[in-house]
Design a protein around this motif. Sequence first.
Motif, PDB file in Angstrom:
ATOM      1  N   VAL A  95       0.900  -0.887  -0.023  1.00 24.83           N
ATOM      2  CA  VAL A  95       0.282  -0.218   0.273  1.00 24.83           C
ATOM      3  C   VAL A  95       1.496   1.367  -0.340  1.00 24.83           C
ATOM      4  O   VAL A  95       0.519   2.062  -0.908  1.00 24.83           O
ATOM      5  N   LYS A  96       1.969   1.031   0.672  1.00 24.03           N
ATOM      6  CA  LYS A  96       2.763   2.247   0.764  1.00 24.03           C
ATOM      7  C   LYS A  96       3.461   3.173  -0.197  1.00 24.03           C
ATOM      8  O   LYS A  96       3.502   3.804  -0.553  1.00 24.03           O
ATOM      9  N   ARG A  97       4.032   1.525  -1.117  1.00 20.67           N
ATOM     10  CA  ARG A  97       4.406   2.004  -2.492  1.00 20.67           C
ATOM     11  C   ARG A  97       3.078   2.696  -3.447  1.00 20.67           C
ATOM     12  O   ARG A  97       3.217   3.120  -4.298  1.00 20.67           O
ATOM     13  N   PHE A  98       2.158   2.042  -3.802  1.00 17.46           N
ATOM     14  CA  PHE A  98       1.152   2.262  -4.176  1.00 17.46           C
ATOM     15  C   PHE A  98       1.241   4.541  -3.712  1.00 17.46           C
ATOM     16  O   PHE A  98       0.460   4.789  -4.618  1.00 17.46           O
ATOM     17  N   VAL A  99       0.733   4.521  -2.994  1.00 20.04           N
ATOM     18  CA  VAL A  99       0.504   5.970  -2.493  1.00 20.04           C
ATOM     19  C   VAL A  99       1.716   6.070  -2.731  1.00 20.04           C
ATOM     20  O   VAL A  99       1.669   7.692  -3.293  1.00 20.04           O
ATOM     21  N   LYS A 100       3.341   5.937  -2.941  1.00 20.30           N
ATOM     22  CA  LYS A 100       4.313   6.872  -3.092  1.00 20.30           C
ATOM     23  C   LYS A 100       4.018   7.157  -4.475  1.00 20.30           C
ATOM     24  O   LYS A 100       4.256   8.221  -4.959  1.00 20.30           O
ATOM     25  N   ILE A 101       3.420   6.082  -5.044  1.00 19.20           N
ATOM     26  CA  ILE A 101       3.194   6.006  -6.733  1.00 19.20           C
ATOM     27  C   ILE A 101       2.687   7.421  -6.964  1.00 19.20           C
ATOM     28  O   ILE A 101       2.456   8.677  -7.440  1.00 19.20           O
ATOM     29  N   ALA A 102       1.421   7.086  -5.979  1.00 18.91           N
ATOM     30  CA  ALA A 102       0.363   7.783  -6.001  1.00 18.91           C
ATOM     31  C   ALA A 102       0.929   9.737  -6.038  1.00 18.91           C
ATOM     32  O   ALA A 102       0.844  11.050  -6.761  1.00 18.91           O
ATOM     33  N   ALA A 103       1.928   9.997  -4.815  1.00 26.09           N
ATOM     34  CA  ALA A 103       2.701  11.297  -3.890  1.00 26.09           C
ATOM     35  C   ALA A 103       3.514  11.156  -5.824  1.00 26.09           C
ATOM     36  O   ALA A 103       4.016  12.907  -6.200  1.00 26.09           O
ATOM     37  N   GLU A 104       4.111  10.902  -6.358  1.00 22.92           N
ATOM     38  CA  GLU A 104       5.356  10.810  -7.052  1.00 22.92           C
ATOM     39  C   GLU A 104       3.906  11.575  -8.458  1.00 22.92           C
ATOM     40  O   GLU A 104       5.120  12.257  -9.561  1.00 22.92           O
ATOM     41  N   PHE A 105       3.506  10.810  -8.196  1.00 22.57           N
ATOM     42  CA  PHE A 105       2.775  11.641 -10.537  1.00 22.57           C
ATOM     43  C   PHE A 105       1.256  11.944  -9.622  1.00 22.57           C
ATOM     44  O   PHE A 105       0.019  11.784 -10.013  1.00 22.57           O
ATOM     45  N   SER A 106       1.220  12.974  -8.858  1.00 20.29           N
ATOM     46  CA  SER A 106       0.052  14.009  -8.499  1.00 20.29           C
ATOM     47  C   SER A 106      -0.395  13.734  -9.364  1.00 20.29           C
ATOM     48  O   SER A 106      -1.741  14.422  -9.229  1.00 20.29           O
ATOM     49  N   GLN A 107       0.320  14.410 -10.647  1.00 23.14           N
ATOM     50  CA  GLN A 107      -1.456  15.308 -11.441  1.00 23.14           C
ATOM     51  C   GLN A 107      -1.975  14.086 -12.193  1.00 23.14           C
ATOM     52  O   GLN A 107      -3.167  13.625 -12.570  1.00 23.14           O
ATOM     53  N   ALA A 108      -1.544  12.627 -12.156  1.00 25.03           N
ATOM     54  CA  ALA A 108      -2.390  11.709 -12.159  1.00 25.03           C
ATOM     55  C   ALA A 108      -3.839  11.242 -11.188  1.00 25.03           C
ATOM     56  O   ALA A 108      -3.365  11.368  -9.834  1.00 25.03           O
ATOM     57  N   LYS A 109      -4.821  10.324 -11.238  1.00 20.18           N
ATOM     58  CA  LYS A 109      -6.087  10.088 -10.601  1.00 20.18           C
ATOM     59  C   LYS A 109      -5.485   8.637 -10.233  1.00 20.18           C
ATOM     60  O   LYS A 109      -5.697   8.238 -11.176  1.00 20.18           O
ATOM     61  N   LEU A 110      -5.152   7.984  -9.279  1.00 20.31           N
ATOM     62  CA  LEU A 110      -5.004   6.367  -9.004  1.00 20.31           C
ATOM     63  C   LEU A 110      -6.321   6.028  -7.793  1.00 20.31           C
ATOM     64  O   LEU A 110      -6.358   6.819  -7.304  1.00 20.31           O
ATOM     65  N   ARG A 111      -7.596   4.894  -8.402  1.00 25.60           N
ATOM     66  CA  ARG A 111      -7.661   4.583  -7.479  1.00 25.60           C
ATOM     67  C   ARG A 111      -7.441   2.553  -7.233  1.00 25.60           C
ATOM     68  O   ARG A 111      -7.054   2.546  -7.978  1.00 25.60           O
ATOM     69  N   ILE A 112      -7.818   2.454  -6.159  1.00 27.42           N
ATOM     70  CA  ILE A 112      -7.664   1.798  -5.868  1.00 27.42           C
ATOM     71  C   ILE A 112      -8.958   0.439  -5.480  1.00 27.42           C
ATOM     72  O   ILE A 112      -9.792   1.025  -5.007  1.00 27.42           O
ATOM     73  N   CYS A 113      -9.381  -0.748  -5.118  1.00 28.87           N
ATOM     74  CA  CYS A 113     -10.514  -1.822  -4.898  1.00 28.87           C
ATOM     75  C   CYS A 113     -10.552  -2.277  -4.490  1.00 28.87           C
ATOM     76  O   CYS A 113      -9.056  -2.493  -3.204  1.00 28.87           O
ATOM     77  N   VAL A 114     -10.854  -2.124  -2.748  1.00 24.26           N
ATOM     78  CA  VAL A 114     -11.292  -2.819  -1.616  1.00 24.26           C
ATOM     79  C   VAL A 114     -12.098  -3.544  -0.885  1.00 24.26           C
ATOM     80  O   VAL A 114     -13.034  -2.944  -1.654  1.00 24.26           O
TER      81      VAL A 114
END
Length: 357
Positions: A95-114
């Motif tokens: 999850v931290k890696r996913f959030v890190k990608i979101a922080a690095e590419f902040s112009q992209a909207k990332l979504r995840i399933c739970v």
Amino acid sequence: MKAIQHQELVTPALLIRAEAMARNRQRMTQAMSKFPSVSLRPHMKAHKCGPLALLQVADGALGVCAATVDEVYVAASAGVKDILLSNELATLAAVKRFVKIAAEFSQAKLRICVDSVGLIRLLKEAGAAAVNVGVLIEVDVGHHRCGCHPDQVVALAQAISEAGLSFDGIQCYQGKLQHIRDRDARRDAVMASAVAVAKLSKQKLLDAGIECNIVTGGGTGTFTVEAGSGVFTEVQPGSYLFMDVDYGKNPDTPFESSLFVLATIISIDSTRSWAVIDAGHKAVTMDSGPPAVVGHAETVQYTSGGDEHGILSTGNVGDLPVEFEVGKQLWLVPGHCDPTVNLYSTVHVMTEDGKSE
Ligand SMILES: Cc1ncc(COP(=O)(O)O)c(C=O)c1O
């Protein structure tokens, strides 16, 4: 990029026929034009390739689905601006890696399933509320893989909001229905499962006063049913770009094979009863059945010869096609495109004039 002929390639090699892939892209655009209020979000698990994801966005896709955090990274670093991880994560490290990608590419909207409060807690702990991340609830619509029961969606949506995260909608994907061969039986099965459960889940959310902006799902075999249902806002087909032997058995498919494994005959037995090619388990997967040999699909069968070898025969002694000789290249249509692509780090794009890049 340097243009080369396929005869110069060292086999086994993965090839895309550019014109066939372009035709599949056009067919998808045409199919989706009938559903102007539904978006295309192709699944990049089929190709795992940034430039191909960008082509799909250029075709009008609003973004892509990814199956792994690595695929999310590939899409984000290629410049895709809307990426759904259509899967659950289960560890803080992931999850931290996913959030890190979101922080690095902040112009992209990332979504995840739970599908559980455990992952919602991990997202909160990893700081997902502070980055451009949205959350979808995956509902089990009959695949019996991941996904919660429809009775759980309201509590999960509330838990997402209480964690300071954005609840964006639901994923309702039913993979097992994609390959029902009869079109009407396939449509009826989708209506009775994915569509019915999506409607029920959305209604439960609305009754609780919770907005459900996204309803996503569907694959190459069923996306027109979900798209025409009135409840899905986007569809996720992936294999349409390449196709494979398994999807080719759906008689109503408008798509054609554009992905091939190039192999070479390396040995022929003395009675000409079988030929051995340099494409075994490490070159083609068998999970959805064997590959087909182009030009000989009706007569020549592929069986596994192990990791590096494939055995071709007609089942009759001495009956190999006359043109089968040691050194001859053959084109194979993979039984299943996604896991076959996964075996290669390079794909050659071949045009009809025989050039590859
Ligand atoms: C969640 C999800 N959506 C969409 C797809 C795309 O399906 P297809 O490759 O059959 O088009 C898959 C494939 O496994 C999937 O797992």
